[in-house]
Write a protein that holds these residues in place. Sequence first.
Motif, mmCIF file in Angstrom:
data_model
loop_
_atom_site.group_PDB
_atom_site.id
_atom_site.type_symbol
_atom_site.label_atom_id
_atom_site.label_comp_id
_atom_site.label_asym_id
_atom_site.label_seq_id
_atom_site.Cartn_x
_atom_site.Cartn_y
_atom_site.Cartn_z
ATOM 1 N N ALA A 163 -49.508 -29.028 47.848
ATOM 2 C CA ALA A 163 -48.604 -29.797 48.240
ATOM 3 C C ALA A 163 -47.638 -29.581 49.408
ATOM 4 O O ALA A 163 -47.036 -30.075 50.090
ATOM 5 N N SER A 164 -47.627 -28.173 49.576
ATOM 6 C CA SER A 164 -46.676 -27.488 50.527
ATOM 7 C C SER A 164 -47.064 -27.728 51.834
ATOM 8 O O SER A 164 -46.481 -28.152 52.882
ATOM 9 N N ILE A 165 -48.706 -27.755 52.058
ATOM 10 C CA ILE A 165 -49.134 -28.130 53.399
ATOM 11 C C ILE A 165 -48.969 -29.534 53.599
ATOM 12 O O ILE A 165 -48.701 -29.984 54.888
ATOM 13 N N LEU A 166 -49.180 -30.494 52.599
ATOM 14 C CA LEU A 166 -49.031 -31.859 52.765
ATOM 15 C C LEU A 166 -47.463 -32.368 52.924
ATOM 16 O O LEU A 166 -47.629 -33.237 53.940
ATOM 17 N N GLU A 167 -46.617 -31.543 52.591
ATOM 18 C CA GLU A 167 -45.290 -31.720 52.805
ATOM 19 C C GLU A 167 -45.024 -31.639 54.429
ATOM 20 O O GLU A 167 -44.036 -32.187 54.900
ATOM 21 N N SER A 168 -45.750 -30.670 54.990
ATOM 22 C CA SER A 168 -45.274 -30.319 56.456
ATOM 23 C C SER A 168 -46.207 -31.269 57.286
ATOM 24 O O SER A 168 -45.979 -31.212 58.611
ATOM 25 N N MET A 169 -47.016 -32.349 57.019
ATOM 26 C CA MET A 169 -47.541 -33.229 57.616
ATOM 27 C C MET A 169 -46.749 -34.524 57.915
ATOM 28 O O MET A 169 -45.920 -34.736 57.111
ATOM 29 N N PRO A 170 -46.934 -35.046 59.156
ATOM 30 C CA PRO A 170 -46.102 -36.147 59.663
ATOM 31 C C PRO A 170 -46.418 -37.512 58.957
ATOM 32 O O PRO A 170 -45.409 -38.470 59.180
ATOM 33 N N ASP A 171 -47.394 -37.792 58.219
ATOM 34 C CA ASP A 171 -47.840 -39.271 57.581
ATOM 35 C C ASP A 171 -47.316 -39.255 56.379
ATOM 36 O O ASP A 171 -47.076 -38.416 55.613
ATOM 37 N N ASP A 172 -47.130 -40.742 56.137
ATOM 38 C CA ASP A 172 -46.320 -40.978 54.734
ATOM 39 C C ASP A 172 -47.636 -40.845 53.535
ATOM 40 O O ASP A 172 -47.295 -40.407 52.473
ATOM 41 N N ALA A 173 -48.850 -40.966 54.111
ATOM 42 C CA ALA A 173 -49.774 -40.779 52.950
ATOM 43 C C ALA A 173 -49.949 -39.208 52.448
ATOM 44 O O ALA A 173 -50.126 -39.005 51.326
ATOM 45 N N SER A 174 -49.931 -38.390 53.335
ATOM 46 C CA SER A 174 -49.784 -36.942 52.975
ATOM 47 C C SER A 174 -48.745 -36.630 52.300
ATOM 48 O O SER A 174 -48.562 -35.924 51.227
ATOM 49 N N GLN A 175 -47.537 -37.486 52.704
ATOM 50 C CA GLN A 175 -46.209 -37.196 51.671
ATOM 51 C C GLN A 175 -46.319 -37.673 50.189
ATOM 52 O O GLN A 175 -46.050 -36.822 49.456
ATOM 53 N N LEU A 176 -47.129 -38.876 50.291
ATOM 54 C CA LEU A 176 -47.202 -39.368 48.862
ATOM 55 C C LEU A 176 -48.243 -38.415 47.917
ATOM 56 O O LEU A 176 -47.809 -38.034 46.853
ATOM 57 N N ARG A 177 -49.141 -38.010 48.851
ATOM 58 C CA ARG A 177 -50.137 -37.090 48.084
ATOM 59 C C ARG A 177 -49.262 -35.732 47.577
ATOM 60 O O ARG A 177 -49.463 -35.062 46.569
ATOM 61 N N ALA A 178 -48.604 -35.348 48.340
ATOM 62 C CA ALA A 178 -47.698 -34.182 48.001
ATOM 63 C C ALA A 178 -46.639 -34.219 46.922
ATOM 64 O O ALA A 178 -46.814 -33.452 45.952
ATOM 65 N N ILE A 179 -46.197 -35.603 46.784
ATOM 66 C CA ILE A 179 -45.507 -35.885 45.768
ATOM 67 C C ILE A 179 -46.216 -36.053 44.379
ATOM 68 O O ILE A 179 -45.833 -35.552 43.253
ATOM 69 N N ASP A 180 -47.463 -36.783 44.396
ATOM 70 C CA ASP A 180 -48.257 -36.362 43.189
ATOM 71 C C ASP A 180 -48.710 -35.305 42.797
ATOM 72 O O ASP A 180 -48.503 -34.904 41.644
ATOM 73 N N TYR A 181 -49.075 -34.404 43.507
ATOM 74 C CA TYR A 181 -49.163 -33.134 43.099
ATOM 75 C C TYR A 181 -48.063 -32.352 42.600
ATOM 76 O O TYR A 181 -48.195 -31.673 41.492
#
Length: 236
Positions: A80-98
């Motif tokens: 989740a921490s790594i995904l939050e640092s990525m620029p795309d919305d899909a990564s942000q949504l995966r981070a929120i899910d985790y």
Amino acid sequence: LDPDAELQATVQQAGQDSAALVRNLEAYLVKYPESPRRAAIYRALIQTEMQQQNQKRALEYAEQVIAIQPEDSQSMFLAASILESMPDDASQLRAIDYDTRLIDRVGKADPESRPREMTLEDWQSGRIKFTMNLYVLRGRTQRNLHKNDEAVKDFTEGFRLLPNSGAALNLGEIAEEQKHADEAIRQYAVAFIMAGQDPDDNAISRDTLRLKMGNLWRFTHDSNTGLGDVWLAAFD
């Protein structure tokens, strides 16, 4: 060699060479894709890739661990921490899910499941701090998606659980974006007072906070008069 002996030899051959260790462990997993040790191997690969600041590969290995052991909270939090640092919305949504799954999991945690050597007080303290970190992480992710109302809820809950400079700083920035200068200054003052108190939080600069507060205060009050009172109120 049997698989366990071959794994030991693989690690020894790499020595202190991190790149060689990654190559050897990956080759081992190709040869033994169903190894009962593969979760532990992926964790070793995560650690090595993080040391080399290769977050993308570390994320791939973390998600391999999660696929094998969905209860692995440490790997899920890292992902989740790594995904939050990525620029795309899909990564942000995966981070929120985790993150949301972890908040739910920690909320249902049974204190009787703690290690026998851990006191109930230490377990509860660690649980509160971890939950606070989860809310602050999810709040940052919500901000990345421009969902400030949801972000404020998460930062506020994180601060309620355990007062921290990260939540206060983000609440101040949101208030400033929304032209609520007095609330922004109040939150910046809280973050300023708390910055440096947590040894795990070394990312917030008091100099930067002092500049933000001073500039915003002068812009709205035409002088520095009264800013000290705000700091005292935050300290109290």
